[in-house]
Design a protein around this motif. Sequence first.
Motif, PDB file in Angstrom:
ATOM      1  N   ASP A  74       0.829  -1.206   0.000  1.00 25.08           N
ATOM      2  CA  ASP A  74       0.000   0.000   0.000  1.00 25.08           C
ATOM      3  C   ASP A  74       0.861   1.253   0.000  1.00 25.08           C
ATOM      4  O   ASP A  74       0.559   2.234  -0.695  1.00 25.08           O
ATOM      5  N   ARG A  93      -6.223   1.380  -5.587  1.00 23.22           N
ATOM      6  CA  ARG A  93      -7.139   0.707  -4.662  1.00 23.22           C
ATOM      7  C   ARG A  93      -7.246   1.486  -3.359  1.00 23.22           C
ATOM      8  O   ARG A  93      -6.242   1.867  -2.769  1.00 23.22           O
ATOM      9  N   ARG A  95      -8.970   1.228   0.380  1.00 21.18           N
ATOM     10  CA  ARG A  95      -9.658   0.376   1.357  1.00 21.18           C
ATOM     11  C   ARG A  95     -10.354   1.263   2.390  1.00 21.18           C
ATOM     12  O   ARG A  95      -9.714   2.020   3.111  1.00 21.18           O
ATOM     13  N   GLU A 121     -10.245   2.508  -7.275  1.00 24.06           N
ATOM     14  CA  GLU A 121     -10.912   1.222  -7.062  1.00 24.06           C
ATOM     15  C   GLU A 121     -11.271   1.110  -5.585  1.00 24.06           C
ATOM     16  O   GLU A 121     -10.405   0.963  -4.720  1.00 24.06           O
ATOM     17  N   ASP A 123     -12.572  -0.523  -2.184  1.00 24.96           N
ATOM     18  CA  ASP A 123     -12.684  -1.799  -1.482  1.00 24.96           C
ATOM     19  C   ASP A 123     -13.363  -1.493  -0.153  1.00 24.96           C
ATOM     20  O   ASP A 123     -12.731  -1.004   0.789  1.00 24.96           O
TER      21      ASP A 123
END
Length: 308
Positions: A74, A93, A95, A121, A123
């Motif tokens: 990350d 991504r 989160r 994206e 999550d």
Amino acid sequence: MDSFSGLESFVRAADQLSFAKAGRQLGISASAVGKNVARLEQQLGVRLFNRTTRHTRLTQEGALFHERCRRILDELDDARAMMQDVVAAPRGRLRVSLPTIGYRFLLPILPDFKARYPEIELDLDFNDRLVDVIAEGVDVAIRSGDLVDSQLVARRLGPFQFVLVASPAYLERHGVPQVPADLIQHACLRYKFVTGGKVEEWDLPGLPAQLPPGLLCNNMEAMLGAAVAGLGVAYMPDFLARDSLYRGELQRVLATHLVRQGQFSALWPSSRQLSPKVRAFVDFAGERMFKEGDEVPRTPVTRQATRG
């Protein structure tokens, strides 16, 4: 580079618990993923996966290693984003951890967020447990209450109110409470926190010391359903009750006695530089998530039913 390939292959395989799915994400074959992981295991001197013909599972050592490697990747993603000049076009991504009922205030604004930031994206993890943002590699968490972890940074997103509600059928059968003390005559639907099992307090002046037990529940959606089904009086955030109030499935009671206001905040690790994707999400959430004017209908019950 071989070590990095092994780490990336391991993390993708651990995320998916599948070498084939990891390979598709990385654009390589499942056997290549397996070879990368095997080399990594040989370098570390431990087994990271237990594999059978039907299942792939992390070993205890693999699970610990996965937590650390996920954070490393990350951080690397954030570094890549900074170097790719994504301030104008954040990507990657993201989160996000939210309470179970968080979908009610997040999902309505997601289409606009995706339209504005198509390369992020999301999550999303909806749960009511106490999340360790740093240890679990969460980019940003949305939670209510006060910030108690000095390792996190918080930004307030917006307030919400608490409401007391019951179904018209329940109020027809049991009467409408006029003051908090009247709740001693009613079935009270109580929320029990998932972490610790503490029962949420109802913040009303003049409330009886002991509310009659009606139902204990550790899921707000289930408690909403119980209230709509006529099982008693429930205490919940206004945004959770809003749709049922508009449809007439619930009615507010003791509205003038409720003084408590909640607050949602976005939290992220203070040790990490605020990446473009996190900044984009937090700014958008602060702008759109809790707009003024989204109040629930008050719709007080005007006809006084008789208790019995």
